[in-house]
Enzyme design. Structure first.
Site, PDB file in Angstrom:
ATOM      1  N   ASN A  87       0.878  -1.169   0.000  1.00 12.99           N
ATOM      2  CA  ASN A  87       0.000   0.000   0.000  1.00 12.99           C
ATOM      3  C   ASN A  87       0.913   1.216   0.000  1.00 12.99           C
ATOM      4  OD1 ASN A  87      -1.798   2.034   0.476  1.00 12.99           O
ATOM      5  ND2 ASN A  87      -2.695   1.141   2.316  1.00 12.99           N
TER       6      ASN A  87
ATOM      7  N   ARG B 244      -2.515  -2.128  -3.508  1.00 13.81           N
ATOM      8  CA  ARG B 244      -3.729  -1.337  -3.322  1.00 13.81           C
ATOM      9  C   ARG B 244      -3.645  -0.129  -4.264  1.00 13.81           C
ATOM     10  NH1 ARG B 244      -5.090   3.062   1.108  1.00 13.81           N
ATOM     11  NH2 ARG B 244      -7.260   3.340   0.599  1.00 13.81           N
TER      12      ARG B 244
ATOM     13  N   HIS C 203     -13.029   2.720   0.069  1.00 12.08           N
ATOM     14  CA  HIS C 203     -13.006   1.637   1.072  1.00 12.08           C
ATOM     15  C   HIS C 203     -13.622   0.364   0.509  1.00 12.08           C
ATOM     16  CE1 HIS C 203     -13.289   4.892   4.446  1.00 12.08           C
ATOM     17  NE2 HIS C 203     -12.025   4.532   4.308  1.00 12.08           N
TER      18      HIS C 203
ATOM     19  N   ARG D 102     -12.242  15.234   8.201  1.00 10.98           N
ATOM     20  CA  ARG D 102     -12.964  15.622   6.976  1.00 10.98           C
ATOM     21  C   ARG D 102     -14.394  16.004   7.303  1.00 10.98           C
ATOM     22  NH1 ARG D 102     -11.445  10.377   3.498  1.00 10.98           N
ATOM     23  NH2 ARG D 102      -9.908   9.930   5.112  1.00 10.98           N
TER      24      ARG D 102
ATOM     25  N   GLU E 199      -7.998  -5.405   5.169  1.00 12.38           N
ATOM     26  CA  GLU E 199      -7.843  -5.048   3.766  1.00 12.38           C
ATOM     27  C   GLU E 199      -6.662  -5.780   3.130  1.00 12.38           C
ATOM     28  OE1 GLU E 199      -9.128  -0.693   2.968  1.00 12.38           O
ATOM     29  OE2 GLU E 199      -8.719  -0.810   5.082  1.00 12.38           O
TER      30      GLU E 199
END
Ligand code: AMP
Length: 398
Positions: free
Chosen positions: A7, A92, A181, A242, A386
């Site tokens: 990643n 990823r 996601h 956010r 993940e």
């Protein structure tokens, strides 16, 4: 088969070496400050050793990968003897646009198609490509797979992904909801179906991925039909820093009042907002917000309330989108660990016939049903993974 999962960010690179037979991670780690100075933190899980930190110059991602491979094969803290034990690499990749609805084996053509999506994720995709090129240089001939954050949501129907903007903007610029996601929503929804004893192909599930970034998805018969993040990962519920969804006209109002340009405004929405901003710049971490609330900090308590309320509203919306719901999952840092936040969300959902098992809802970081046996909708905590999901996709393709 041993699969290396990568990643790659602009100045960091996370990795895990996974044995696909046992589905256990043999080692994991993180290269940080690539191009600045450089630090590798490596955890040789299979050897049961503590993590080690190596400070060394990492001018490029190629150097970082070389250091990772050296750490994996090191006599003391390595977990394999030779590099040829790594049979595949899973990468990823954040944005696959409309081009990628599933994972793919990386070819020159695929690299070009990922490059074409760079505009949609200018901070992430170029970094993901750097990681791909660095691995190709270090492990020539090893098959590599790209696993996209957006792919799982490509099954959304048009009515869910179109915005109320002039059609030409979709046609010219592909402005639409993509969702993110996806690897987590896909993995968790499958695990949820298994845990709740549902037939994946005949199921209505809602997945709440609540972490530093948060998104909720509606999964019908195993396919994503709606999700709260949008054209970018800024949309949906408010997150750590956010803003999530706001009235778009607020941007113009703040920019005029505070004399901000668009970069300043975007920084405000991405870095200074969410529960962090709403708690009066206290923290984006729900553990800090909880401690502060207990000490009587009203802004911190309110930030958590707003978060839970917004998540509950999405779950309600998705129960409508699915025309019913069989099971709900909570996952990621907050979803897996914060029983108080889960409880606040579920308080709004008793109308669905949900009853919470208060004791089970104390669970942290493990798979568990947190609704009572007679609850009409089953609610679970399902830890996301993940890296394992990327390794599974990689093995399936190579
Ligand atoms: P993630 O992005 O999935 O890694 O989630 C990170 C976030 O999870 C942190 O910023 C915390 O807000 C939250 N978190 C992690 N551990 C806990 C915990 N034990 N209790 C409450 N929140 C937690």
């Amino acid at each position: 088969m041993k699969v290396l999962v990568i990643n790659c960010g602009s100045s960091s690179l996370k990795y895990q070496l996974i044995d696909s037979e046992t589905e256990e991670a043999l080692a994991s780690g993180l290269c940080e400050r690539i191009g600045i100075d450089g630090r590798l933190v490596h955890k040789p899980i299979a050897k049961g050793l503590d993590k080690i930190t190596i400070e060394a110059e990492m001018k490029t991602h190629e150097t970082a990968i070389q250091m990772v491979l050296a750490a994996l094969t090191d006599k003391e803290h390595g977990v394999i003897e030779h590099l040829d034990e790594i049979k595949a690499v899973g990468h990823r990749v954040v944005h696959g646009g409309e081009k990628f609805a599933s994972s793919v084996v990386i070819t020159d053509e695929v690299v070009k198609a990922i490059e074409a999506c760079n505009e949609l994720a200018p901070l992430h995709n170029p970094a993901n490509l750097i990681g791909i090129h660095a691995c190709q240089a270090a492990l020539p001939g090893v098959p590599m797979v790209a696993v996209f954050d957006t792919a799982f949501h490509q099954t959304m129907p048009k009515k869910a992904y179109m915005y109320g903007l002039p059609l030409s903007y979709y046609e010219k610029y592909k402005i639409r909801r993509y969702g993110f996601h996806g690897t987590s929503h896909s993995f968790v929804s499958k695990e949820l179906a298994k845990a709740a004893g549902l037939d994946l192909k005949q199921s209505k599930m809602i997945v709440c991925h609540l972490g530093n970034g948060s998104s909720i998805s509606a999964v019908l018969n195993g396919e994503s039909v709606d999700t709260s993040m949008g054209f970018t990962p800024l949309a949906g519920v408010l997150m750590g820093t956010r803003s999530g969804d706001i009235d778009p006209a607020i941007m113009e109002y703040i920019m005029k009042k505070e004399n901000k340009d668009i970069d300043g405004m975007m920084k405000l929405l991405n870095k200074d907002s969410g529960v962090y901003g709403l708690s009066g710049d206290l923290s984006s971490d729900f553990r800090d917000l909880d401690s502060a609330s207990k000490e009587g900090n009203e802004a911190a308590a309110n930030a958590v309330q707003v978060f839970a309320y917004q998540v509950a509203k999405y779950v309600g919306a998705y129960a409508a989108a699915l025309n019913g719901v069989d099971a709900i999952a909570f996952t990621a840092g907050v979803g897996e660990n914060d029983g108080k936040v889960r409880g606040l969300i579920l308080e709004h959902l008793t109308y669905l016939g949900i009853t919470v098992d208060a004791e089970a809802n104390q669970v942290r970081g493990e798979k568990k049903m947190i609704s009572t046996a007679d609850s009409k909708v089953k609610v679970y905590v399902i830890p996301t993974n993940e890296e394992l999901a990327i390794a599974r996709e990689t093995v399936a393709l190579v």
